[in-house]
Design an enzyme around this catalytic site. Structure first.
Site: not given
Ligand SMILES: [Zn+2]
Length: 400
Positions: A190, A273, A355
């Site tokens: 992330d 992502e 996170d």
């Protein structure tokens, strides 16, 4: 397929003598003129002229004319190479137009400018390496700072002078990548602004701080705006701005290279992502822009290294609700305020760092929830790629 060789670049700093700097300036000028003359001809003709024709016209014959006589004073090798490079630039451009080329769109070739980074490329005919010295035709011997060893004899070398007046030699070497088995099956990452990367294994990576450099750059830029155009002082300030920018770029690149190497070396599947970076970079604060550019570069590095090491690189849709779901049980708690850093799942009681939980979900979605998941069993309807905005993709396992 992973045993095929690939091209790698090895760059070293050089410190030419004043005499060599003069010769190099002359060479850069000649390369620029030959390139620009050829590009002009390409732009002006309907069909792209052949390489050989361009070479005859803009090197061999040009040398015989009054206004291009000086082309004869430099090595022919980089002049011919610049026309070949132009051909490659056109091929890349056309392939990009036709969608045959991976990655960023390539624009049409542009004219070289005197103020930009200068370069000249020598193929085997124009350079040789003897001991610690590199000999370039009509330039002489140079002693690069050999920061790392060349793994094999190079096929070409480019002399570069950057905007901050630094000189480099950049070698192209064919290498056969070594495939090392990965310790771990997969990792989800992330990316964030404050902390650069959170990993699904609980590790995190902090980005170097650019705020000090950032402040200096802004100060210098204000100074630059006040100074008289074309003045010596302005030139010196411009050089200092370029140096600071280089410093920021070097620090960032170094950090991203180390992190991506570690991630790719240790894991078989790497999942990120998809971030709409180009849309977000239009931000005025430089430090923020830097971290955004960092994401794009990190992704690029991971992708390239994954290919090199035979790893599996995946990107999941940015519409996945990775921060709205419990990575342990799959319960969906919905949108969280950005201030909320830890979450306790009301379904299974697990406590999550925001996170890290997102990183774990990125890994799960990327791996198709393949391993260890209570999720897979209960919420069997999950799919790898969710349609945009379908945030209810992951169902509440307890039916609430
Ligand atoms: Zn839970």
């Amino acid at each position: 397929m992973y045993n095929s060789s690939m091209k790698a670049r090895y760059q070293y700093r050089i410190y030419p003598t004043d005499q060599q700097k003069q010769s190099l300036a002359q060479l850069f000028g000649c390369v620029r003129v030959v390139y620009n003359d050829s590009l002009r001809a390409c732009k002006d003709s309907e069909k792209l002229p052949k390489n050989g024709d361009l070479q005859k016209l803009f090197i061999t014959q040009a040398k015989l004319t009054e206004e291009r006589l000086w082309l004869g004073e430099v090595s022919n090798v980089p002049l011919q190479q610049s026309i070949r490079d132009l051909g490659v630039a056109y091929t890349n451009y056309f392939n990009s137009l036709k969608g045959k080329r991976k990655g960023k769109k390539v624009g049409s070739p542009k004219f070289k400018k005197k103020e930009n980074r200068q370069s000249a490329r020598f193929t085997n005919l124009g350079f040789s390496i003897k001991g610690d010295q590199v000999y370039l035709a009509k330039i002489g011997s140079l002693s690069p700072v050999w920061s790392r060893e060349l793994p094999a004899p190079p096929s070409s070398v480019t002399v570069i002078k950057d905007c901050a007046n630094r000189y480099f030699l950049s070698f192209v070497v064919e290498v056969i990548p070594k495939i090392i088995p990965a310790k771990n099956q997969s990792i989800g990452i992330d990316l964030g602004i404050k902390t650069f990367a959170f990993m699904s294994n609980g590790e995190k990576a902090e980005s170097p701080s650019y705020t000090k450099l950032d402040r200096k750059v802004r100060k210098l830029q204000k100074k630059l705006a006040r100074q008289v155009k074309g003045s010596n002082r302005r030139y010196r300030t411009r050089l200092r701005v370029a140096k600071k920018h280089n410093q920021i770029a070097d620090t960032r690149k170094d950090f991203l290279h180390k992190l991506s190497t570690k991630v790719v070396r240790e894991n078989q599947s790497i999942i990120l992502e998809d971030l709409n970076v180009s849309g977000m970079v239009k931000n005025r604060k430089l430090s923020r822009a830097i971290s955004l550019q960092g994401w794009a570069m990190f992704r690029q590095f991971c992708e390239a290294k994954s290919e090199k090491f035979g790893r599996d690189f995946r990107v999941i849709s940015r519409w996945e609700p990775t921060s709205q779901v419990c990575s342990d049980c799959g319960f969906k708690w919905g949108k969280l305020d950005l201030k909320v850093r830890t979450v306790t799942c009301i379904s299974c009681g697990a406590e999550h760092d925001r996170d890290e939980n997102a990183a774990k979900n990125i890994e799960k979605v990327g791996m198709g929830n393949r391993h260890d998941s209570k999720w897979t069993v209960r919420a069997g309807k999950t799919t790898l790629v969710a349609p945009p905005c379908d945030l209810s993709r992951i169902t509440d396992p307890l039916g609430r």
